[in-house]
Design a protein around this motif. Sequence first.
Motif, PDB file in Angstrom:
ATOM      1  N   ILE A 109       0.823  -1.220   0.000  1.00  0.00           N
ATOM      2  CA  ILE A 109       0.000   0.000   0.000  1.00  0.00           C
ATOM      3  C   ILE A 109       0.857   1.271   0.000  1.00  0.00           C
ATOM      4  O   ILE A 109       0.645   2.139  -0.856  1.00  0.00           O
ATOM      5  CB  ILE A 109      -1.007  -0.027   1.160  1.00  0.00           C
ATOM      6  N   PRO A 110       1.824   1.432   0.913  1.00  0.00           N
ATOM      7  CA  PRO A 110       2.610   2.679   0.849  1.00  0.00           C
ATOM      8  C   PRO A 110       3.422   2.839  -0.423  1.00  0.00           C
ATOM      9  O   PRO A 110       3.748   3.960  -0.811  1.00  0.00           O
ATOM     10  CB  PRO A 110       3.532   2.583   2.083  1.00  0.00           C
ATOM     11  N   PHE A 111       3.739   1.736  -1.127  1.00  0.00           N
ATOM     12  CA  PHE A 111       4.526   1.832  -2.350  1.00  0.00           C
ATOM     13  C   PHE A 111       3.680   1.776  -3.618  1.00  0.00           C
ATOM     14  O   PHE A 111       4.228   1.767  -4.719  1.00  0.00           O
ATOM     15  CB  PHE A 111       5.579   0.718  -2.401  1.00  0.00           C
ATOM     16  N   MET A 112       2.356   1.729  -3.479  1.00  0.00           N
ATOM     17  CA  MET A 112       1.528   1.787  -4.684  1.00  0.00           C
ATOM     18  C   MET A 112       1.621   3.179  -5.290  1.00  0.00           C
ATOM     19  O   MET A 112       2.064   4.139  -4.641  1.00  0.00           O
ATOM     20  CB  MET A 112       0.075   1.429  -4.365  1.00  0.00           C
ATOM     21  N   ASN A 113       1.266   3.295  -6.542  1.00  0.00           N
ATOM     22  CA  ASN A 113       1.271   4.595  -7.203  1.00  0.00           C
ATOM     23  C   ASN A 113       0.537   5.620  -6.335  1.00  0.00           C
ATOM     24  O   ASN A 113      -0.547   5.348  -5.821  1.00  0.00           O
ATOM     25  CB  ASN A 113       0.589   4.473  -8.564  1.00  0.00           C
ATOM     26  N   ILE A 114       1.122   6.790  -6.159  1.00  0.00           N
ATOM     27  CA  ILE A 114       0.570   7.773  -5.230  1.00  0.00           C
ATOM     28  C   ILE A 114      -0.843   8.207  -5.625  1.00  0.00           C
ATOM     29  O   ILE A 114      -1.688   8.503  -4.770  1.00  0.00           O
ATOM     30  CB  ILE A 114       1.509   8.997  -5.114  1.00  0.00           C
ATOM     31  N   TYR A 115      -1.138   8.203  -6.935  1.00  0.00           N
ATOM     32  CA  TYR A 115      -2.489   8.557  -7.378  1.00  0.00           C
ATOM     33  C   TYR A 115      -3.458   7.403  -7.160  1.00  0.00           C
ATOM     34  O   TYR A 115      -4.646   7.619  -6.917  1.00  0.00           O
ATOM     35  CB  TYR A 115      -2.474   8.995  -8.843  1.00  0.00           C
ATOM     36  N   MET A 116      -2.967   6.176  -7.224  1.00  0.00           N
ATOM     37  CA  MET A 116      -3.785   5.030  -6.865  1.00  0.00           C
ATOM     38  C   MET A 116      -4.131   5.089  -5.380  1.00  0.00           C
ATOM     39  O   MET A 116      -5.273   4.822  -4.982  1.00  0.00           O
ATOM     40  CB  MET A 116      -3.054   3.712  -7.181  1.00  0.00           C
ATOM     41  N   PHE A 117      -3.161   5.471  -4.561  1.00  0.00           N
ATOM     42  CA  PHE A 117      -3.401   5.618  -3.127  1.00  0.00           C
ATOM     43  C   PHE A 117      -4.469   6.678  -2.876  1.00  0.00           C
ATOM     44  O   PHE A 117      -5.379   6.486  -2.071  1.00  0.00           O
ATOM     45  CB  PHE A 117      -2.102   5.995  -2.412  1.00  0.00           C
ATOM     46  N   SER A 118      -4.364   7.800  -3.578  1.00  0.00           N
ATOM     47  CA  SER A 118      -5.311   8.895  -3.365  1.00  0.00           C
ATOM     48  C   SER A 118      -6.728   8.517  -3.790  1.00  0.00           C
ATOM     49  O   SER A 118      -7.706   8.997  -3.216  1.00  0.00           O
ATOM     50  CB  SER A 118      -4.855  10.154  -4.110  1.00  0.00           C
ATOM     51  N   GLN A 119      -6.843   7.632  -4.788  1.00  0.00           N
ATOM     52  CA  GLN A 119      -8.155   7.261  -5.311  1.00  0.00           C
ATOM     53  C   GLN A 119      -8.780   6.062  -4.602  1.00  0.00           C
ATOM     54  O   GLN A 119     -10.012   5.922  -4.611  1.00  0.00           O
ATOM     55  CB  GLN A 119      -8.052   6.945  -6.814  1.00  0.00           C
ATOM     56  N   THR A 120      -7.964   5.199  -3.999  1.00  0.00           N
ATOM     57  CA  THR A 120      -8.514   3.950  -3.463  1.00  0.00           C
ATOM     58  C   THR A 120      -8.290   3.743  -1.974  1.00  0.00           C
ATOM     59  O   THR A 120      -8.889   2.834  -1.394  1.00  0.00           O
ATOM     60  CB  THR A 120      -7.924   2.732  -4.208  1.00  0.00           C
ATOM     61  N   MET A 121      -7.464   4.557  -1.352  1.00  0.00           N
ATOM     62  CA  MET A 121      -7.201   4.391   0.076  1.00  0.00           C
ATOM     63  C   MET A 121      -7.851   5.485   0.925  1.00  0.00           C
ATOM     64  O   MET A 121      -8.399   5.201   1.988  1.00  0.00           O
ATOM     65  CB  MET A 121      -5.683   4.387   0.343  1.00  0.00           C
ATOM     66  N   VAL A 122      -7.809   6.729   0.469  1.00  0.00           N
ATOM     67  CA  VAL A 122      -8.273   7.840   1.305  1.00  0.00           C
ATOM     68  C   VAL A 122      -9.482   8.579   0.718  1.00  0.00           C
ATOM     69  O   VAL A 122     -10.058   9.432   1.392  1.00  0.00           O
ATOM     70  CB  VAL A 122      -7.131   8.850   1.561  1.00  0.00           C
ATOM     71  N   TRP A 123      -9.839   8.280  -0.508  1.00  0.00           N
ATOM     72  CA  TRP A 123     -11.077   8.815  -1.101  1.00  0.00           C
ATOM     73  C   TRP A 123     -12.165   7.789  -0.851  1.00  0.00           C
ATOM     74  O   TRP A 123     -12.106   6.685  -1.364  1.00  0.00           O
ATOM     75  CB  TRP A 123     -10.868   9.082  -2.594  1.00  0.00           C
ATOM     76  N   LEU A 124     -13.157   8.114  -0.049  1.00  0.00           N
ATOM     77  CA  LEU A 124     -14.114   7.113   0.424  1.00  0.00           C
ATOM     78  C   LEU A 124     -14.883   6.449  -0.712  1.00  0.00           C
ATOM     79  O   LEU A 124     -15.068   5.226  -0.715  1.00  0.00           O
ATOM     80  CB  LEU A 124     -15.095   7.729   1.429  1.00  0.00           C
ATOM     81  N   ALA A 125     -15.344   7.225  -1.679  1.00  0.00           N
ATOM     82  CA  ALA A 125     -16.122   6.649  -2.783  1.00  0.00           C
ATOM     83  C   ALA A 125     -15.297   5.632  -3.562  1.00  0.00           C
ATOM     84  O   ALA A 125     -15.770   4.533  -3.888  1.00  0.00           O
ATOM     85  CB  ALA A 125     -16.621   7.757  -3.711  1.00  0.00           C
ATOM     86  N   GLY A 126     -14.048   5.982  -3.875  1.00  0.00           N
ATOM     87  CA  GLY A 126     -13.171   5.063  -4.591  1.00  0.00           C
ATOM     88  C   GLY A 126     -12.758   3.885  -3.741  1.00  0.00           C
ATOM     89  O   GLY A 126     -12.677   2.748  -4.215  1.00  0.00           O
ATOM     90  N   ASN A 127     -12.493   4.138  -2.471  1.00  0.00           N
ATOM     91  CA  ASN A 127     -12.070   3.072  -1.555  1.00  0.00           C
ATOM     92  C   ASN A 127     -13.141   1.997  -1.404  1.00  0.00           C
ATOM     93  O   ASN A 127     -12.877   0.796  -1.503  1.00  0.00           O
ATOM     94  CB  ASN A 127     -11.731   3.687  -0.196  1.00  0.00           C
ATOM     95  N   ILE A 128     -14.369   2.433  -1.158  1.00  0.00           N
ATOM     96  CA  ILE A 128     -15.462   1.484  -0.916  1.00  0.00           C
ATOM     97  C   ILE A 128     -15.819   0.729  -2.198  1.00  0.00           C
ATOM     98  O   ILE A 128     -16.125  -0.462  -2.165  1.00  0.00           O
ATOM     99  CB  ILE A 128     -16.683   2.219  -0.343  1.00  0.00           C
ATOM    100  N   THR A 129     -15.734   1.397  -3.336  1.00  0.00           N
ATOM    101  CA  THR A 129     -16.097   0.765  -4.602  1.00  0.00           C
ATOM    102  C   THR A 129     -15.026  -0.206  -5.092  1.00  0.00           C
ATOM    103  O   THR A 129     -15.342  -1.312  -5.546  1.00  0.00           O
ATOM    104  CB  THR A 129     -16.345   1.826  -5.683  1.00  0.00           C
ATOM    105  N   TYR A 130     -13.756   0.188  -4.978  1.00  0.00           N
ATOM    106  CA  TYR A 130     -12.703  -0.570  -5.641  1.00  0.00           C
ATOM    107  C   TYR A 130     -11.805  -1.383  -4.703  1.00  0.00           C
ATOM    108  O   TYR A 130     -11.143  -2.313  -5.162  1.00  0.00           O
ATOM    109  CB  TYR A 130     -11.819   0.371  -6.474  1.00  0.00           C
TER     110      TYR A 130
END
Length: 480
Positions: A109-130
């Motif tokens: 997780i910390p080494f995933m693409n920083i934009y992937m982190f922003s879209q799937t870890m800390v953005w709730l809509a993206g996190n819950i969906t993906y």
Amino acid sequence: MSKREKIFYLIIFIFYLVLFSLSPISGDDWGNYFAGSNGLYHSIGNAVGMYFSWEGRFVSRILINILTYHKVLWNITNAFIVTLLSFISIRIINSKKSKLPYLLILLLIPFMNIYMFSQTMVWLAGNITYFLEIPFILIYFYLLYKDKYNTKVSFSFLILLSICIPMFVEHMALILILGNIIILGYKYYKTKTLDKKIIVLTFISIISTLSMLLSPGTKTRSLNENTQFNKLSIFGKISYNIPAFIYYTFMDNYYLLFLWIISNYYLVKHNLNNKPLKLILILVLTIVPIITIFLYPYSIFKNFNIINNTYLIVYYILYSFISFFLLLKEQNKESIFLFVIGIGANIVMLMSPTWGYRTTLFTYITLSISCIIIIAKYFKKNLLIENIFKCISILSFLLLMVFYINVFRCQKDLEKSIKNQLRDKKETIVIPLFPNYANCNINPDNEFHLKKYKEYYNIPENTNIEFTNDKWHHLIFYKK
């Protein structure tokens, strides 16, 4: 589970619980917050309405509505899901020889693409969906593969997952069906009989998937969005999407490429006897990925386009075939299965006009685990290397925490500044921008998000907003 393992998972949970607590909601979350503010019944009613008007993602929509409004609950849930991902990944890898697989999983997780982190870890809509469903998909396939589904409780659990997982997001629904078919075929090959329970699970997952894909909302959305793409033939869609497939599978996943280099090195070394061929393949499978790892950040900062580079597209198509051939030579069934469903998730996306870092998350995770399985098998215990990766892990966690402490500080100043400026009846409210690699759409950059942003912060609709971009220094530090 040993005491040391329990402490390991507890540390993961606490770290991410703190990190997610520091992170604000953003983008679509501002609108989803209001959908959830009216209670559980309204959240479900909203999901039903969306099912008939815009999307078939019924389960993820309910969770988005509820967890966005009750963010503390999301903080806890998501920290648990991250911990669960680590747990099931380590169970799948099943290595007792070294601590390195634990550390490699820890860095996923910390080494995933920083934009992937922003879209799937800390953005709730993206996190819950993906993201939220991924550990459960892995648990689902793990239980099937290990024949741990013969009790009423375990089989009922798998039935529940077969119903719910397809209603998170489309390509995950299709991968659940694909995985079921592969495991059903594998068990038939071994036993010469069809497993009736897996047939039932496959049938349920197909019904659930069709319920989503054929929903009135999905049809409406398809007719209103990407109309030109939808007019293309199947081959036209594939041709159009191949550059995106290569980019989001290979070029932007630098940690996956790093794992792939090591994994393929071991596969070549231990499965080929011809020494000249070994050397050639090692060079072919190493040099370009290393260049790509350095080329990607250069392309981001210098606005250099690599997504349509024909040579890289051809190279990585060949790379995927060679990697799969090496896995077949290795005959590691778990690694092969994860490779197939991982690549399969992005192959499914060839039929979709919508690509992004979030859509390739499952591919990134499963391919990474596939590589780590091979690394764990052949890596000889080395304390120096393990200690280096311990230091890397600690440093990456510290940098991530420092950044989100500063995001939290910026958010608190933003909230205070908005209240003060509203109290002073300012005609124009000045608001500091966040870095664009923080939470997805944390800076409202379109009319819809700006409207929801004003509603969320109680800013009158006719009030002007001016953004300042001088508060962040050295990428991760916020300065008042």
